[in-house]
Design an enzyme around this catalytic site. Structure first.
Site, PDB file in Angstrom:
ATOM      1  N   ASP A   9       0.868  -1.168   0.000  1.00  0.00           N
ATOM      2  CA  ASP A   9       0.000   0.000   0.000  1.00  0.00           C
ATOM      3  C   ASP A   9       0.905   1.218   0.000  1.00  0.00           C
ATOM      4  O   ASP A   9       1.918   1.229   0.710  1.00  0.00           O
ATOM      5  CB  ASP A   9      -0.886  -0.024   1.274  1.00  0.00           C
ATOM      6  CG  ASP A   9      -2.103   0.884   1.124  1.00  0.00           C
ATOM      7  OD1 ASP A   9      -1.931   2.030   0.664  1.00  0.00           O
ATOM      8  OD2 ASP A   9      -3.214   0.445   1.490  1.00  0.00           O
ATOM      9  N   ASP A  53      -3.283  -3.131  -2.168  1.00  0.00           N
ATOM     10  CA  ASP A  53      -4.299  -2.084  -2.183  1.00  0.00           C
ATOM     11  C   ASP A  53      -4.607  -1.765  -3.649  1.00  0.00           C
ATOM     12  O   ASP A  53      -3.781  -2.029  -4.536  1.00  0.00           O
ATOM     13  CB  ASP A  53      -3.774  -0.829  -1.467  1.00  0.00           C
ATOM     14  CG  ASP A  53      -4.862   0.227  -1.393  1.00  0.00           C
ATOM     15  OD1 ASP A  53      -5.931  -0.104  -0.846  1.00  0.00           O
ATOM     16  OD2 ASP A  53      -4.663   1.342  -1.909  1.00  0.00           O
ATOM     17  N   ASP A 329      14.819 -69.824  -4.791  1.00  0.00           N
ATOM     18  CA  ASP A 329      15.845 -69.406  -5.754  1.00  0.00           C
ATOM     19  C   ASP A 329      15.831 -70.370  -6.926  1.00  0.00           C
ATOM     20  O   ASP A 329      15.839 -71.595  -6.753  1.00  0.00           O
ATOM     21  CB  ASP A 329      17.212 -69.414  -5.059  1.00  0.00           C
ATOM     22  CG  ASP A 329      18.298 -68.843  -5.942  1.00  0.00           C
ATOM     23  OD1 ASP A 329      18.787 -67.734  -5.649  1.00  0.00           O
ATOM     24  OD2 ASP A 329      18.659 -69.507  -6.944  1.00  0.00           O
ATOM     25  N   ASN A 337      20.034 -68.399 -19.029  1.00  0.00           N
ATOM     26  CA  ASN A 337      20.495 -67.165 -19.686  1.00  0.00           C
ATOM     27  C   ASN A 337      21.571 -67.480 -20.713  1.00  0.00           C
ATOM     28  O   ASN A 337      21.533 -66.974 -21.840  1.00  0.00           O
ATOM     29  CB  ASN A 337      21.090 -66.203 -18.652  1.00  0.00           C
ATOM     30  CG  ASN A 337      20.028 -65.328 -18.011  1.00  0.00           C
ATOM     31  OD1 ASN A 337      18.963 -65.128 -18.570  1.00  0.00           O
ATOM     32  ND2 ASN A 337      20.329 -64.816 -16.829  1.00  0.00           N
ATOM     33  N   ASP A 346      14.273 -63.639 -18.855  1.00  0.00           N
ATOM     34  CA  ASP A 346      13.236 -62.727 -18.340  1.00  0.00           C
ATOM     35  C   ASP A 346      11.850 -63.360 -18.427  1.00  0.00           C
ATOM     36  O   ASP A 346      11.044 -63.264 -17.492  1.00  0.00           O
ATOM     37  CB  ASP A 346      13.232 -61.415 -19.147  1.00  0.00           C
ATOM     38  CG  ASP A 346      14.325 -60.461 -18.691  1.00  0.00           C
ATOM     39  OD1 ASP A 346      15.064 -60.822 -17.750  1.00  0.00           O
ATOM     40  OD2 ASP A 346      14.434 -59.376 -19.272  1.00  0.00           O
ATOM     41  N   GLU A 372      16.986 -63.696  -9.212  1.00  0.00           N
ATOM     42  CA  GLU A 372      16.141 -64.880  -9.478  1.00  0.00           C
ATOM     43  C   GLU A 372      15.747 -65.510  -8.147  1.00  0.00           C
ATOM     44  O   GLU A 372      15.612 -66.713  -8.030  1.00  0.00           O
ATOM     45  CB  GLU A 372      16.836 -65.891 -10.417  1.00  0.00           C
ATOM     46  CG  GLU A 372      18.343 -65.827 -10.417  1.00  0.00           C
ATOM     47  CD  GLU A 372      18.982 -66.605  -9.283  1.00  0.00           C
ATOM     48  OE1 GLU A 372      19.497 -65.926  -8.362  1.00  0.00           O
ATOM     49  OE2 GLU A 372      18.969 -67.855  -9.313  1.00  0.00           O
TER      50      GLU A 372
HETATM   51  P1  GH3 Z   1      21.931 -71.823  -8.340  1.00  0.00           P
HETATM   52  O1  GH3 Z   1      21.128 -73.049  -8.639  1.00  0.00           O
HETATM   53  O2  GH3 Z   1      23.083 -72.118  -7.466  1.00  0.00           O
HETATM   54  O3  GH3 Z   1      21.054 -70.752  -7.793  1.00  0.00           O
HETATM   55  O4  GH3 Z   1      22.523 -71.333  -9.722  1.00  0.00           O
HETATM   56  P2  GH3 Z   1      22.163 -70.051 -10.548  1.00  0.00           P
HETATM   57  O5  GH3 Z   1      22.735 -70.153 -11.888  1.00  0.00           O
HETATM   58  O6  GH3 Z   1      20.677 -69.833 -10.499  1.00  0.00           O
HETATM   59  O7  GH3 Z   1      22.792 -68.906  -9.671  1.00  0.00           O
HETATM   60  P3  GH3 Z   1      23.765 -67.725 -10.015  1.00  0.00           P
HETATM   61  O8  GH3 Z   1      23.701 -66.828  -8.812  1.00  0.00           O
HETATM   62  O9  GH3 Z   1      25.105 -68.234 -10.430  1.00  0.00           O
HETATM   63  O10 GH3 Z   1      23.133 -67.010 -11.252  1.00  0.00           O
HETATM   64  C1  GH3 Z   1      21.927 -66.331 -11.204  1.00  0.00           C
HETATM   65  C2  GH3 Z   1      21.736 -65.669 -12.545  1.00  0.00           C
HETATM   66  O11 GH3 Z   1      20.485 -64.986 -12.607  1.00  0.00           O
HETATM   67  C3  GH3 Z   1      22.772 -64.622 -12.827  1.00  0.00           C
HETATM   68  C4  GH3 Z   1      22.026 -63.425 -13.316  1.00  0.00           C
HETATM   69  O12 GH3 Z   1      22.545 -62.920 -14.505  1.00  0.00           O
HETATM   70  C5  GH3 Z   1      20.637 -63.961 -13.563  1.00  0.00           C
HETATM   71  N1  GH3 Z   1      19.631 -62.938 -13.362  1.00  0.00           N
HETATM   72  C6  GH3 Z   1      19.424 -62.162 -12.280  1.00  0.00           C
HETATM   73  N2  GH3 Z   1      18.420 -61.312 -12.513  1.00  0.00           N
HETATM   74  C7  GH3 Z   1      17.984 -61.531 -13.778  1.00  0.00           C
HETATM   75  C8  GH3 Z   1      16.949 -60.956 -14.586  1.00  0.00           C
HETATM   76  O13 GH3 Z   1      16.226 -60.046 -14.199  1.00  0.00           O
HETATM   77  N3  GH3 Z   1      16.779 -61.445 -15.835  1.00  0.00           N
HETATM   78  C9  GH3 Z   1      17.585 -62.464 -16.324  1.00  0.00           C
HETATM   79  N4  GH3 Z   1      17.354 -62.897 -17.548  1.00  0.00           N
HETATM   80  N5  GH3 Z   1      18.565 -62.996 -15.570  1.00  0.00           N
HETATM   81  C10 GH3 Z   1      18.761 -62.562 -14.330  1.00  0.00           C
HETATM   82 MG    MG Z   2      19.770 -69.436  -8.637  1.00  0.00          MG
END
Ligand code: GH3
Ligand code: MG
Length: 463
Positions: A9, A53, A329, A337, A346, A372
């Protein structure tokens, strides 16, 4: 709620009178003696409200308001313009210049402080939303597109049916939103049936009583209208009614008999705020969802799962019930892979997630714990049933191949499962720490791997 208010103001006595009124309500008051001065103070001191104002010496209040609203640094600060009494033209011009409110001179102290409270309340809500949205953005979530052009819904609740009909006739062509007329006693009924409006225009006086005012709190108390805009029409001489309406949670008030253009401007402004807040809220909801969910499998992630399991553990201990935790697991997943490529890996993960979900009840939680590795929590379950469920999941994964390769090759997979029981296994509540249980499940999983994979291993009960 403290607030900083900038009074502009060019007449020192006017500033002093306002300052005294606002300081006695414990607001921090800063002053400017001209429009230019006001721009500077507004940018530097970031007040919560600016009161202009009509005449500022070097410019009119409308010019100052338009400048403030055009500058991104000051555009969010609510502006009140003091106008001479009964000057409809001036009031409408003030609202059109972007003012959030006008105050009729001489300024009544109680009306002023009620107005200031309502504006500060609205401002702190918007601030909080913007802050959360900012956080969501920094976390990397995209901003939701804001669609302000979609018409909203306005419900008119008149003193009697003719009243609302007159309002509707006046608003014709001035607002693009859908307008409905409702009787006061049907408003809450409709809201309960999920037929909510964005903005309510309510007469404070309904059939000679203050029913309109109690409607404000009723609307605010409902989840689907908590954030609706509420504009209350009050008696021209009824200052008490106007103040009560604002304090009960009305966003805005308007004098009975006011020009339809003023009514339209106020409703449009409430609609704009409501839509902006809705858009911010939905970005936040989406951000929260993304923060809790694993994008590949659509399962909850570890960040969500851990506190959720802690809650299940606490509820189970209180109720003297068992619950189970499983860590799962995939076996030799690296080979999948390596053999078929990461994209096939995946797809296997997605399919495994789906199969696990099919084996579970709706109260069970399944989360992607890591690459995994998965985590499952089964509330209210006996050891026997937990074992059966674990076994069912194991079989669901290894019994059928996943066919996802381009050539249609069947991809075989299997899972090892570590199981831990929590809660009160023998009827006496045992205080289990979630981390301790996870460690037990992890060790059991390790044993399952060591003993040849594709199996379920139970960990010892923790003391
Ligand atoms: P284990 O029976 O002793 O568990 O053997 P493994 O081969 O399952 O275990 P390791 O830890 O050696 O490998 C796990 C693999 O999972 C390695 C990694 O690249 C893969 N992984 C993790 N996340 C993803 C994902 O989102 N997508 C894909 N395609 N692979 C994945
Ligand atoms: Mg595994």
């Amino acid at each position: 709620m403290a607030g900083r208010i900038l009074i502009v103001d060019n007449v020192p006595t006017n500033r002093i009178i306002l300052k005294v009124k606002l300081s006695s309500a414990f607001y921090e008051v800063i002053q400017a003696a001209s429009g230019r001065d006001a721009m500077m103070r507004a940018k530097q001191d970031q007040p919560d409200i600016i009161i202009l104002d009509t005449n500022l010496g070097d410019m009119t209040a409308h010019e100052a308001c338009a400048q403030l609203k055009a500058d991104p640094i000051t555009c969010d600060i609510p502006v009140l313009i003091a106008t001479p009494a009964a000057d409809t033209e001036a009031k409408i011009a003030a609202l059109k210049a972007g003012a959030d409110e006008f105050l009729t001179k001489p300024i009544d102290e109680l009306t002023l402080t009620a107005r200031v409270r309502a504006l500060l309340r609205a401002r702190s809500t918007t601030h909080e939303l913007r802050r959360r949205n900012e956080t969501a953005r920094t976390l990397g979530f995209a901003e939701a597109p804001v669609n302000f052009t979609m018409p909203g819904k306005i419900v008119l609740v008149g003193r009697n049916p003719e009243d609302a009909m007159t309002w509707r006739a006046g608003l014709r062509g001035l607002v693009q939103d859908t307008i409905e007329i409702s009787q006061a006693d049907r408003v809450i009924e409709k809201i309960a049936a999920d037929d909510a409006a964005d903005v309510y225009l309510i007469s404070a006086d309904i059939m000679g009583s203050t029913g309109g005012l109690s409607l404000i709190s009723d609307i605010r108390a409902r989840a689907n209208t908590r954030f609706a805009g509420i504009v209350v029409v009050h008696g021209a001489q009824d200052r008490k009614e106007a103040i009560m309406a604002l304090d009960l949670g009305a966003n805005d008030i308007i004098t009975r008999g006011a020009d339809p253009e003023e009514m339209a401007l106020r409703l449009r402004s409430q609609m704009r705020s409501k839509k902006e807040a809705d858009a911010l809220r939905s970005t936040i909801d989406e951000g929260l969802r993304l923060a809790m969910v694993d994008p590949l499998t659509g399962l909850y992630n570890r960040r969500y799962a851990l506190p959720h399991i802690a809650q299940i553990a606490q509820a189970s201990n209180q109720a003297g019930q068992n619950f189970a935790l499983m860590l799962l697991d995939l076996d030799r997943f690296k080979r999948i892979n390596d053999t078929y490529g990461h994209a096939v890996g995946d797809e296997v993960l997605k399919e495994v997630a789906l199969r696990m979900q099919k084996c579970l009840r709706s109260v069970d939680l399944v989360a992607r714990y890591g690459g995994e590795e998965f985590l499952i929590c089964l509330p209210q379950i006996s050891l026997r049933d937990a074992r059966i469920t674990a076994e069912r999941i194991r079989a669901a994964i290894c019994d059928t191949a996943v066919t996802v390769t381009a050539q249609g090759d069947p991809v075989m997979s299997s899972v090892s499962i570590g199981l831990a029981m929590g809660g009160a296994p023998d009827g006496t509540p045992v205080q289990h720490d979630t981390q301790a249980l996870l460690d037990i499940a992890d060790r059991a999983l390790y044993d399952a791997k060591a003993e040849g994979r594709n199996q379920v291993t139970l960990g010892p009960f923790a003391a």
